[in-house]
Design an enzyme around this catalytic site. Structure first.
Site, PDB file in Angstrom:
ATOM      1  N   SER A  66     -66.438   4.369  17.541  1.00 46.47           N
ATOM      2  CA  SER A  66     -66.810   3.010  17.940  1.00 46.47           C
ATOM      3  C   SER A  66     -67.773   2.367  16.945  1.00 46.47           C
ATOM      4  O   SER A  66     -67.822   1.150  16.814  1.00 46.47           O
ATOM      5  CB  SER A  66     -67.418   3.004  19.341  1.00 46.47           C
ATOM      6  OG  SER A  66     -68.567   3.823  19.389  1.00 46.47           O
ATOM      7  N   ASN A  82     -53.715   2.168   9.821  1.00 42.01           N
ATOM      8  CA  ASN A  82     -52.614   2.397  10.761  1.00 42.01           C
ATOM      9  C   ASN A  82     -53.087   2.348  12.210  1.00 42.01           C
ATOM     10  O   ASN A  82     -52.330   2.592  13.119  1.00 42.01           O
ATOM     11  CB  ASN A  82     -51.890   3.714  10.466  1.00 42.01           C
ATOM     12  CG  ASN A  82     -52.792   4.922  10.531  1.00 42.01           C
ATOM     13  OD1 ASN A  82     -54.008   4.806  10.677  1.00 42.01           O
ATOM     14  ND2 ASN A  82     -52.210   6.098  10.411  1.00 42.01           N
ATOM     15  N   ASP A  96     -48.508  15.392  13.908  1.00 44.78           N
ATOM     16  CA  ASP A  96     -47.801  16.322  14.798  1.00 44.78           C
ATOM     17  C   ASP A  96     -47.887  17.749  14.278  1.00 44.78           C
ATOM     18  O   ASP A  96     -48.445  18.015  13.215  1.00 44.78           O
ATOM     19  CB  ASP A  96     -46.360  15.880  15.048  1.00 44.78           C
ATOM     20  CG  ASP A  96     -45.462  15.978  13.826  1.00 44.78           C
ATOM     21  OD1 ASP A  96     -45.732  16.802  12.927  1.00 44.78           O
ATOM     22  OD2 ASP A  96     -44.469  15.243  13.776  1.00 44.78           O
ATOM     23  N   TYR A 106     -47.143  19.134  10.576  1.00 40.11           N
ATOM     24  CA  TYR A 106     -48.059  18.912   9.456  1.00 40.11           C
ATOM     25  C   TYR A 106     -49.092  20.037   9.474  1.00 40.11           C
ATOM     26  O   TYR A 106     -50.230  19.874   9.915  1.00 40.11           O
ATOM     27  CB  TYR A 106     -48.724  17.539   9.603  1.00 40.11           C
ATOM     28  CG  TYR A 106     -49.451  17.056   8.363  1.00 40.11           C
ATOM     29  CD1 TYR A 106     -48.760  16.662   7.223  1.00 40.11           C
ATOM     30  CD2 TYR A 106     -50.836  16.968   8.342  1.00 40.11           C
ATOM     31  CE1 TYR A 106     -49.424  16.203   6.097  1.00 40.11           C
ATOM     32  CE2 TYR A 106     -51.516  16.513   7.219  1.00 40.11           C
ATOM     33  CZ  TYR A 106     -50.806  16.128   6.112  1.00 40.11           C
ATOM     34  OH  TYR A 106     -51.473  15.681   4.995  1.00 40.11           O
ATOM     35  N   PHE A 133     -56.324  12.985   6.469  1.00 42.06           N
ATOM     36  CA  PHE A 133     -56.970  11.866   5.789  1.00 42.06           C
ATOM     37  C   PHE A 133     -57.172  10.711   6.767  1.00 42.06           C
ATOM     38  O   PHE A 133     -56.471  10.609   7.772  1.00 42.06           O
ATOM     39  CB  PHE A 133     -56.108  11.363   4.616  1.00 42.06           C
ATOM     40  CG  PHE A 133     -56.052  12.302   3.452  1.00 42.06           C
ATOM     41  CD1 PHE A 133     -56.925  12.160   2.386  1.00 42.06           C
ATOM     42  CD2 PHE A 133     -55.131  13.329   3.421  1.00 42.06           C
ATOM     43  CE1 PHE A 133     -56.878  13.038   1.310  1.00 42.06           C
ATOM     44  CE2 PHE A 133     -55.069  14.213   2.351  1.00 42.06           C
ATOM     45  CZ  PHE A 133     -55.950  14.059   1.298  1.00 42.06           C
TER      46      PHE A 133
END
Length: 143
Positions: free
Chosen positions: A63, A75, A81, A84, A92
């Protein structure tokens, strides 16, 4: 549940689950970062994990991230998931600087939580939903 974690950066504060306070876990910058306003950067978080099958991590800013550092996550919500999970699959934080900023190694810039994958379902097309309208987008007011 145990989750394998790999640290890519020496001297990085280890992850901690703070029971009773929040089920989100803070992530830190793995290096000192300087960004100019308008610059994009993938900020290394210095960790990788082997998430259990059927789970994913949701990564979002803290926040205070924008207030403290003037960056936003490009993004808006990162989803990592269980596939990876290789030895070079470091996490990152994709950041866009709204002002000139400096981020120091170990500054807390984002947080994550681990969630089960959404269950499989089918969509059924209907002419009407059959429920009471709430009043449209933004209908709950300001106060």
């Amino acid at each position: 549940m145990k989750i394998k974690i790999k640290y890519f950066t020496e001297g990085l504060e280890p992850l901690r689950y703070i029971d009773g306070k929040s089920d989100w876990i803070d992530l830190r910058s793995a290096e000192d970062i300087t960004m100019k306003a308008g610059e994009f950067r993938l900020i290394p978080l210095g960790i990788g994990m082997a998430l259990p099958k059927g789970y994913e991590a949701h990564v979002v800013p803290r926040s205070s991230t924008f207030k403290n550092f003037g960056i936003i996550q490009t993004n808006h919500c990162g989803v990592i998931d269980e596939s990876y999970c290789g030895d070079n699959d470091q996490w990152f934080f994709p950041a866009y600087a709204m002002r000139d900023t400096e981020i120091k190694k170990n500054d807390r810039i984002c947080q994550f939580r681990i969630m089960e994958h959404q269950p499989a379902f089918e969509f059924e097309e209907v002419e009407a939903l059959g429920d009471v309208d709430r009043g449209g987008h933004g209908s709950t007011g300001k106060n």
